[in-house]
Design a protein around this motif. Structure first.
Motif: not given
Length: 999
Positions: A590-598
């Motif tokens: 199981s894997s989870q990737k959370q990305r945020h940016g501008y």
């Protein structure tokens, strides 16, 4: 199993070995033939009450066959010297349960000694007799991986610094390419991409990205200690392999045919990097190198603003976005500020925009690593620590041509048809990395490990582009401009990983791992501005508009969390007179990737009295134009005022804005059975269930909840049948894989590729690709000659392949530009290939020679949707343009990223134990680089290129001196678009000198 003999090595002192034919599966015990089993119900574990014992009955008097069978039953790989092969057993023991030392004392003649190193049983007359080494034995009850033929002639039984115990489950299947730590040092390569080019069917793009079997990064998986390495670039999908220093690696392993225990994304293959873990003994190693690149070091270079801490790879904060500007971007627009605040921000945003001439310095690197190991009662505790520094400069002169912003190749409504450009690009790159690992091994049955890996890369790039507009007949137009690109980029990765292996019984192993990875990307004060000239007699003037001058801040952070469990069970059962053994694997991941940016862009607009002032606008440094006294915060005043650059990337959906967040969840469960049907036949079958979900949100001033972009699941079956007669290995297999679109391919966020000057934008409507893989491989390793031959046929049928395609993004940016591309699905694609390998070595008058040849021929075709234009009026008057979308099959149109062939030839000459010379030649065929969905706009093809490297190694323990001369021919990198040169440049020769000292 028979072993490959290298008789020529026997004359050399030390322990001279013969590498045995590879065990077929990394986690399996080979089957016993009917001749070696008298009790159909006999089990390697059930018959013996002591887990250190194995039941064995011998039918052959030959020592080679007996020890091969013995090694298989104890889960070891066998390595023996030429003087062992023809010997009979010392005694013919009765069937019984015995430990490994007990069996060997009965089998081996007095003059033959043995040693167990890691998971390898070594037999040689050069070793002490068995009775003198019994106390030093470490028995691995777990099954072992197959060994690929090493790339060096000499393999010694000396335990090398950094050798580590196996703590992660290896993937089922053959290792198509594998190098350990010592082999990496001996090959003379200086980075990971160069090492991978020794594998067949692998091409390295831009000296950093691997293309396996002609398939780009979206079709492959890169792991470190069985944990996935994420992309470090918001606009990219590959992990840059040059970012990984060789100093932290214990081994690299490439598998091109995968089964149910591999990630579904690995259609082209999977690359696993194993880092340093628990060492067998204390060591220290220091490597220093100096790199001289022709035209790049100690040369004139371009440079933008430099902060006080740039020299060690970190910005000192002077490029950081002003807090008020970031706050305003999140809350509203610049129009909401007071005139005073806007004026203050206008003055702060300018910063230093100058492009200067500077002088580059030397390039080089430093690698330091050490390891400690201590025995505490029945446990071994130890750890490793390494630090790596690389500093290098690169100057590149580029010629390029791009089509106009008019209607396309068949005719232009603009004042020029295409643009010819000359670039001077300068880069200064600093790479820093550190890794710390701790390991605890208890009774060789329980292992706990903890790794911390930190990578940091800074790139200071400056580029000056001089462009001349041309007519369709290549006549210069009145349009010309000079464009300056100046940026500072920092990429970093911090990974923490906790893992364990537990031998629950002598036949059952449990593996688990928990990993957390944080990646950061920051490109502050990103400058892009142009000076234009509209006539032959006019001077260049700064152009102020969102399409010509941008000052930006780009940032991305990503958190990745993964957890996995793997349970391996060795079993056996009898059918009539046959004893069948196998391994059953179950896993959950199981894997989870959370990305945020501008992605924030700003420009300036000026009052007419200033923009029409040619004397002012012709100043070559924008800082002499955008001066504090001319910057205002009032749009009605005379002066320059700071403006937002808003990019409504997709007005048809809510996915639009300068800020973004996205989440990917991937879960998988698999079951795999690896069964030996007989001594010569092996069957592997498995099923994998994989679920993938992607959600995202884009906004300008108010964050909102992420909405689903894609949710899907797949059943991924796999099956393989292998036949192993004497000296041969023949395998046929089928597997299904799936390509889940990456963040950059789905998110409609615009980024500019710094290498090609193209603007990329994701496509939220992109679908996943289903891939059906067929492989047929053959290997031949005879005993009597030092030769290895191999070949592989493969076929991949891809439903809805993903490709990067030129696009006219008029709807997105209100301007037509064929320098932009997005991603789209074609209806169907197919790739078929033939890979050939040959290794041969010989000895003459005490000198050793080795030749390795690699060739892969690749053919592919794609059904594509092509947009064409046709004139409905044949009278010559103004007519309507009708756009039709058609689907057609084109055998001449390959899949994007597919070279026509990949070839390599390596020659090695070793006049003595201390000197080694290597010559490596590489060449790849024509490759589709960027596709086009328009009849009037040609695609871009990368042209074939010759590459030649020379290396010399001088070894005088404890030191090794290596000299590399890379890119000897210095052939141009050339990309063709229709009749024009899309890109053309040379990177220059490299001279690399390294001193490596180990203790």
């Amino acid at each position: 199993m028979p072993s490959i003999q290298w008789p020529a090595l026997a004359q050399y002192p030390g322990i001279c070995l013969i590498i045995g034919l590879a065990l077929q599966s990394q986690s399996q015990v080979h089957a016993l033939s009917s001749q070696t089993a008298t009790n159909p119900a006999a089990s390697p574990t059930a018959e013996c009450s002591n887990s250190d014992q194995r039941y064995l009955q011998l039918a052959s008097p030959g020592l080679q066959e007996a020890t091969e069978l013995l090694a298989n039953r104890f889960g070891l790989q066998l390595v023996s010297s030429a003087d062992v092969v023809a010997l009979p057993v010392a005694n013919n023991p009765t069937p019984a349960c015995r430990t490994l030392p007990q069996w060997l004392s009965l089998l081996l003649p007095d003059h033959i000694g043995y040693r167990v190193i890691e998971d390898t049983l070594v037999l040689s007359a050069h070793l002490a007799p068995a009775a003198q080494t019994t106390a030093a034995i470490t028995i691995k009850a777990t099954p072992t991986a197959s060994i690929d033929l090493p790339d060096e002639i000499f393999v010694t039984a000396e335990l090398q610094a950094g050798a580590s115990r196996r703590s992660a489950p290896e993937l089922t299947g053959n290792h198509d390419f594998k190098l350990d730590r010592e082999q990496l040092r001996q090959t003379g390569v200086r980075n990971l991409p160069a090492a991978l080019e020794l594998a067949s069917g692998v091409k390295i793009e831009n000296n950093r990205y691997a293309i396996i079997r002609g398939m780009t990064g979206r079709y492959q998986t890169i792991q470190i200690n069985r944990g996935e390495l994420p992309s470090l670039d918001p606009a990219g999908q590959n992990f840059p392999l040059d970012f990984i220093p060789l100093g932290i690696l214990n081994s690299i392993d490439l598998q091109k045919s995968v089964y149910a225990d591999a990630p579904g994304q690995a259609s082209a293959g999977i690359l696993n990097l194993d880092t340093m873990q628990l060492p067998e003994h204390d060591y220290a190693q220091l490597a220093a190198n100096y790199l001289y690149r022709q035209g790049s070091n100690s040369s004139s270079t371009l440079q933008g603003y430099s902060s006080s801490s740039d020299w060690y790879g970190f910005d000192d904060g002077s490029r950081r976005i002003p807090d008020l500007l970031l706050h305003t971007a999140r809350q509203g627009s610049l129009d909401d500020l007071s005139n005073t605040q806007r004026q203050q921000l206008g003055e702060a945003v300018v910063g230093d925009m100058g492009l200067y001439q500077a002088h580059s310095q030397s390039s080089g690197g430093l690698d330091i690593s050490t390891g400690l190991s201590r025995q505490i009662s029945n446990a071994t505790l130890g750890g490793t620590l390494s630090f790596n520094l690389r500093d290098h400069w690169q100057n590149t002169w580029i010629q390029s041509t791009s089509y106009s912003t008019g209607t396309g190749y068949s005719g232009s409504s603009a004042d020029f048809h295409h643009e010819d450009s000359t670039h001077q690009r300068s880069e200064h790159i600093v790479d820093l990395s550190a890794m710390a690992a701790l390991g605890l091994d208890i009774n060789d049955a329980h292992y706990l490990g903890f790794n911390v890996l930190w990578l940091h890369q800074s790139t200071h790039r400056a580029e000056l582009i001089e462009t001349q507009g041309k007519s369709e007949h290549d006549i210069p137009s009145n349009t010309a401009y000079r464009r300056a690109l100046i940026n500072w980029t920092e990429r970093s990765l911090l990974q923490r990983q906790l893992y364990g292996r537990h031998q629950l019984t002598s036949a059952t192993d449990l593996y688990w791992q928990i990993a957390s990875t944080q990646t950061n990307y920051d490109r502050p004060h990103d400058l892009d501005y142009r000076y234009s000239s509209t006539s032959e007699n006019s001077d260049y003037q700064l152009q102020l508009s969102p399409s010509t001058t941008n000052i930006g801040w780009r940032s991305m952070q990503q958190q990745s969390h993964s957890i996995s469990l793997h349970l391996n069970r060795i079993y056996s059962f009898g059918i009539n007179s046959h004893l069948l053994t196998g391994e059953l694997k179950w896993g959950w991941e199981s894997s989870q990737k959370q990305r945020h940016g501008y992605n924030l862009l700003y420009t300036y607009s000026g009052s007419d009295d200033l923009t029409s002032n040619s004397q002012l606008m012709e100043q070559p440094n924008p800082n002499d134009i955008l001066t504090p006294e001319l910057i205002t915060g009032d749009a009605s005043s005379s002066g320059f005022i700071l403006q937002d650059t808003l990019l409504d990337t997709d007005s048809s959906t809510s996915l639009s804005g300068r800020f973004y967040s996205a989440t990917q969840i991937n879960r998988a469960t698999y079951l795999l059975n690896d069964l030996d049907l007989s001594e010569h036949w092996q069957l592997i079958s498995g099923i994998r269930r994989e679920y993938n979900q992607m959600t995202a949100a884009l906004w300008n001033t108010e964050a909102h909840a992420e909405e689903p972009l894609q949710t899907a699941s797949r059943w991924l079956p796999s099956i393989a049948l292998e036949y192993r007669p004497s000296f041969h290995q023949l395998r046929a297999n089928y597997s299904q894989t799936v390509v889940w679109p990456r963040f950059n391919e789905l998110l409609p966020v615009i980024y500019e590729d710094l290498d090609t000057r193209t603007k990329t934008i994701g496509n939220p409507d992109l679908n996943n690709s289903d891939v059906h893989n067929w492989d047929l491989s053959w290997q031949w390793k005879p005993l009597d000659i030092p030769l290895r031959l191999g070949s592989s046929l493969y076929l991949k049928r891809i439903h809805h392949p993903i490709e990067g395609t030129f696009t006219d993004d008029t709807e997105a940016t209100d301007q037509a530009s064929y320098s932009n591309y997005s991603y789209q699905n074609s209806p169907f694609g197919q790739v078929q290939g033939l890979e050939l390998e040959a290794d041969y070595q010989w000895q003459w008058s005490g000198q050793h020679f080795k030749i390795q040849g690699r060739y892969a021929n690749i053919r592919s075709h794609v059904q594509q949707r092509v947009t064409g234009q046709q004139n409905t009026d044949e009278t010559g008057s103004d007519s309507d343009v009708i756009t039709e979308t058609t689907t057609k099959t084109s055998d001449s149109r390959p899949l994007q990223g597919q070279p026509a062939y990949i070839s390599a030839l390596r020659l090695q000459y070793q006049p003595s134990n201390t000197h080694t010379f290597s010559l490596v030649y590489k060449r790849s065929g024509t490759q589709l680089y960027i596709t086009s969905d328009r009849n009037d706009l040609p695609a871009v093809y990368q042209q074939p290129r010759n590459h030649l490297d020379l290396s010399w190694t001088y070894q005088l323990k404890p030191a090794r001196l290596t000299l590399n001369i890379n890119n000897l021919i210095n052939t141009a990198h050339h990309y063709q678009q229709g009749d024009y040169h899309y890109l053309s440049y040379r990177t220059g020769r490299e001279y690399w000198l390294s001193l490596d000292v180990g203790f």
